[in-house]
Design a protein around this motif. Structure first.
Motif, short mmCIF file in Angstrom:
data_model
loop_
_atom_site.label_atom_id
_atom_site.label_comp_id
_atom_site.label_asym_id
_atom_site.label_seq_id
_atom_site.Cartn_x
_atom_site.Cartn_y
_atom_site.Cartn_z
N ASP A 195 15.01 -2.08 -13.60
CA ASP A 195 13.74 -1.36 -13.72
C ASP A 195 13.73 -0.49 -14.98
N GLU A 196 12.95 -0.90 -15.95
CA GLU A 196 12.75 -0.15 -17.20
C GLU A 196 14.06 0.34 -17.82
N PRO A 197 14.97 -0.56 -18.15
CA PRO A 197 16.24 -0.09 -18.72
C PRO A 197 16.07 0.62 -20.05
N PRO A 204 17.73 1.07 -10.48
CA PRO A 204 16.42 1.69 -10.38
C PRO A 204 16.01 2.41 -11.66
N GLU A 205 14.72 2.68 -11.74
CA GLU A 205 14.19 3.44 -12.85
C GLU A 205 14.85 4.82 -12.86
N GLY A 206 15.11 5.34 -14.05
CA GLY A 206 15.65 6.70 -14.12
C GLY A 206 17.15 6.76 -13.91
N GLY A 246 3.73 -4.68 -17.98
CA GLY A 246 2.47 -4.05 -17.60
C GLY A 246 2.49 -2.58 -17.97
N ALA A 247 1.32 -2.00 -18.04
CA ALA A 247 1.19 -0.59 -18.45
C ALA A 247 1.70 0.34 -17.35
N ASN A 248 1.68 1.63 -17.62
CA ASN A 248 2.02 2.65 -16.62
C ASN A 248 1.16 2.46 -15.39
N GLY A 249 1.81 2.47 -14.25
CA GLY A 249 1.04 2.41 -13.01
C GLY A 249 0.54 1.03 -12.63
N ALA A 250 0.95 0.00 -13.36
CA ALA A 250 0.49 -1.36 -13.05
C ALA A 250 1.07 -1.85 -11.72
N GLY A 251 2.23 -1.31 -11.36
CA GLY A 251 2.83 -1.70 -10.08
C GLY A 251 4.20 -2.35 -10.21
N LYS A 252 4.81 -2.25 -11.39
CA LYS A 252 6.08 -2.94 -11.64
C LYS A 252 7.19 -2.40 -10.73
N THR A 253 7.32 -1.07 -10.71
CA THR A 253 8.37 -0.47 -9.88
C THR A 253 8.12 -0.76 -8.40
N THR A 254 6.87 -0.73 -8.01
CA THR A 254 6.52 -1.01 -6.60
C THR A 254 6.99 -2.41 -6.20
N ILE A 255 6.84 -3.36 -7.10
CA ILE A 255 7.28 -4.73 -6.79
C ILE A 255 8.80 -4.78 -6.62
N GLU A 266 9.52 -4.04 -17.36
CA GLU A 266 9.50 -3.28 -18.62
C GLU A 266 8.10 -2.91 -19.08
N GLN A 267 8.05 -1.73 -19.70
CA GLN A 267 6.85 -1.36 -20.44
C GLN A 267 6.98 -1.80 -21.88
N ASN A 268 8.22 -1.91 -22.32
CA ASN A 268 8.49 -2.35 -23.69
C ASN A 268 8.37 -3.87 -23.73
N TYR A 272 0.84 -1.20 0.00
CA TYR A 272 0.00 0.00 0.00
C TYR A 272 0.87 1.24 0.00
N TYR A 273 0.38 2.31 -0.68
CA TYR A 273 0.87 3.66 -0.46
C TYR A 273 -0.26 4.34 0.30
N ASP A 274 -0.11 4.47 1.57
CA ASP A 274 -1.22 5.02 2.36
C ASP A 274 -2.47 4.16 2.13
N LYS A 275 -3.49 4.77 1.52
CA LYS A 275 -4.70 3.98 1.30
C LYS A 275 -4.74 3.33 -0.09
N ILE A 276 -3.76 3.67 -0.92
CA ILE A 276 -3.76 3.09 -2.27
C ILE A 276 -3.19 1.67 -2.23
N HIS A 277 -4.02 0.74 -2.65
CA HIS A 277 -3.62 -0.66 -2.64
C HIS A 277 -2.90 -0.95 -3.97
N ALA A 278 -1.57 -0.75 -3.99
CA ALA A 278 -0.82 -0.79 -5.25
C ALA A 278 -0.54 -2.21 -5.74
N ILE A 279 -0.28 -3.13 -4.80
CA ILE A 279 0.04 -4.52 -5.16
C ILE A 279 -0.89 -5.45 -4.41
P1 ATP Z 1 5.51 2.95 -14.65
O1 ATP Z 1 5.71 2.02 -15.79
O2 ATP Z 1 4.73 4.18 -15.04
O3 ATP Z 1 6.75 3.27 -13.90
P2 ATP Z 1 4.71 0.98 -12.68
O4 ATP Z 1 4.05 -0.22 -13.24
O5 ATP Z 1 6.14 0.87 -12.32
O6 ATP Z 1 4.49 2.20 -13.65
P3 ATP Z 1 4.30 1.87 -9.98
O7 ATP Z 1 5.24 3.02 -10.07
O8 ATP Z 1 4.73 0.67 -9.24
O9 ATP Z 1 3.85 1.42 -11.44
O10 ATP Z 1 2.92 2.41 -9.38
C1 ATP Z 1 1.84 1.56 -9.02
C2 ATP Z 1 0.72 2.39 -8.43
O11 ATP Z 1 1.11 2.95 -7.19
C3 ATP Z 1 0.28 3.56 -9.30
O12 ATP Z 1 -1.11 3.67 -9.21
C4 ATP Z 1 0.97 4.76 -8.67
O13 ATP Z 1 0.22 5.93 -8.86
C5 ATP Z 1 1.00 4.36 -7.22
N1 ATP Z 1 2.18 4.94 -6.55
C6 ATP Z 1 3.48 4.75 -6.87
N2 ATP Z 1 4.29 5.41 -6.05
C7 ATP Z 1 3.50 6.06 -5.18
C8 ATP Z 1 3.73 6.93 -4.07
N3 ATP Z 1 4.98 7.24 -3.68
N4 ATP Z 1 2.65 7.41 -3.41
C9 ATP Z 1 1.40 7.08 -3.78
N5 ATP Z 1 1.11 6.26 -4.81
C10 ATP Z 1 2.13 5.76 -5.49
#
Ligand code: ATP
Length: 234
Positions: free
Chosen positions: A159-161, A82-84, A34-43, A191-193, A10-17
């Protein structure tokens, strides 16, 4: 080698994974697509201990990582790019690579590893004494990977090389991923690619809004209709 079991993040109340489980076996390249925001970086950040799961466990070589701090993972043999492409901008290319090797005791064999990294990325050799902040985006990505390799990891988290790189450079980076695998390093690639990632990977997991919705052999997923439609542009 790596086992992720039923993690929730979770990010606060956002259930990311949401209840994510997957494995990476020794010698494999596994990709999470997975697409943008799917949760790849979070994992990846959860595996690297930057984030804590509220439920579930991550095991590396059978050991749960729960009690470890992020900086301890490199001693176990895990390196995260890491990404970036975060390099130390004020330091030269050489100094960045040295930073990657700071945990190593076998300083005598480091020369061979520099040479290996310069065979992967000849451009870095030409720029050894250049401050890293002045490298191009692609060169910084190469340096970030090179720096991670200097710790001689068993498992490399990438992460997203390919992010933001021109097509030719993307190809180059993925070729290097293949070569690193051939040298015996296990790789988890985010990867997004999807197209390129599936071409270098052995297996893949498809992530959608924090859940794994599909998994299988990379070759099979390249031919999968729903994957083609959603991630491969037709
Ligand atoms: P991308 O390809 O765009 O990097 P991703 O698949 O890596 O996307 P994540 O960065 O893991 O996705 O994000 C997953 C979800 O968690 C998204 O909905 C994002 O908005 C949310 N999220 C990521 N980081 C934070 C944060 N620091 N605070 C709140 N929400 C976050």
């Amino acid at each position: 080698m790596l086992k992720v079991e039923n993690i929730d993040v979770y990010y606060d109340k956002i259930h990311a994974i949401k209840d994510v489980s997957f494995t990476v076996k020794q010698g494999e390249v596994v990709t999470l697509i997975g697409a943008n925001g799917a949760g790849k970086t979070t994992i990846l950040k959860t595996i690297s201990k930057i984030l804590e799961p509220t439920r579930g466990v991550v095991l590396f070589e059978g050991e749960p990582l729960s009690k470890l701090l992020p900086h301890q993972l490199v001693y176990l043999g895990m390196a995260h790019v890491p990404e970036g492409r975060r390099v130390f901008a004020q330091m030269t290319v050489k100094e960045n690579l040295e930073m990657g090797a700071y945990i190593r005791k076998d300083k005598s064999s480091m020369k061979a590893d520099y040479d290996q990294i310069f065979t992967y990325f000849p451009r870095l050799k030409e720029r050894m004494n250049q401050p890293s902040g002045t490298l191009s985006g692609g060169e910084q990505q190469m340096l970030a990977i090179g720096r991670a390799l200097m710790s001689k990891p068993k498992l490399l988290l990438l992460d997203e090389p390919s992010m933001g790189l021109a097509p030719l450079l993307v190809k180059e980076i993925f070729n290097i991923v293949q070569t690193i695998k051939k040298q015996g390093t296990t790789i988890l690639l985010v990867e997004q690619n999807a197209n390129q990632a599936l071409q270098v990977a052995d297996r893949a997991y498809v992530l959608e809004t924090g859940k794994i919705i599909k998994s299988g052999n990379a070759i099979e997923l390249l031919e999968d209709d729903s994957v083609k439609k959603a991630y491969l542009g037709g």
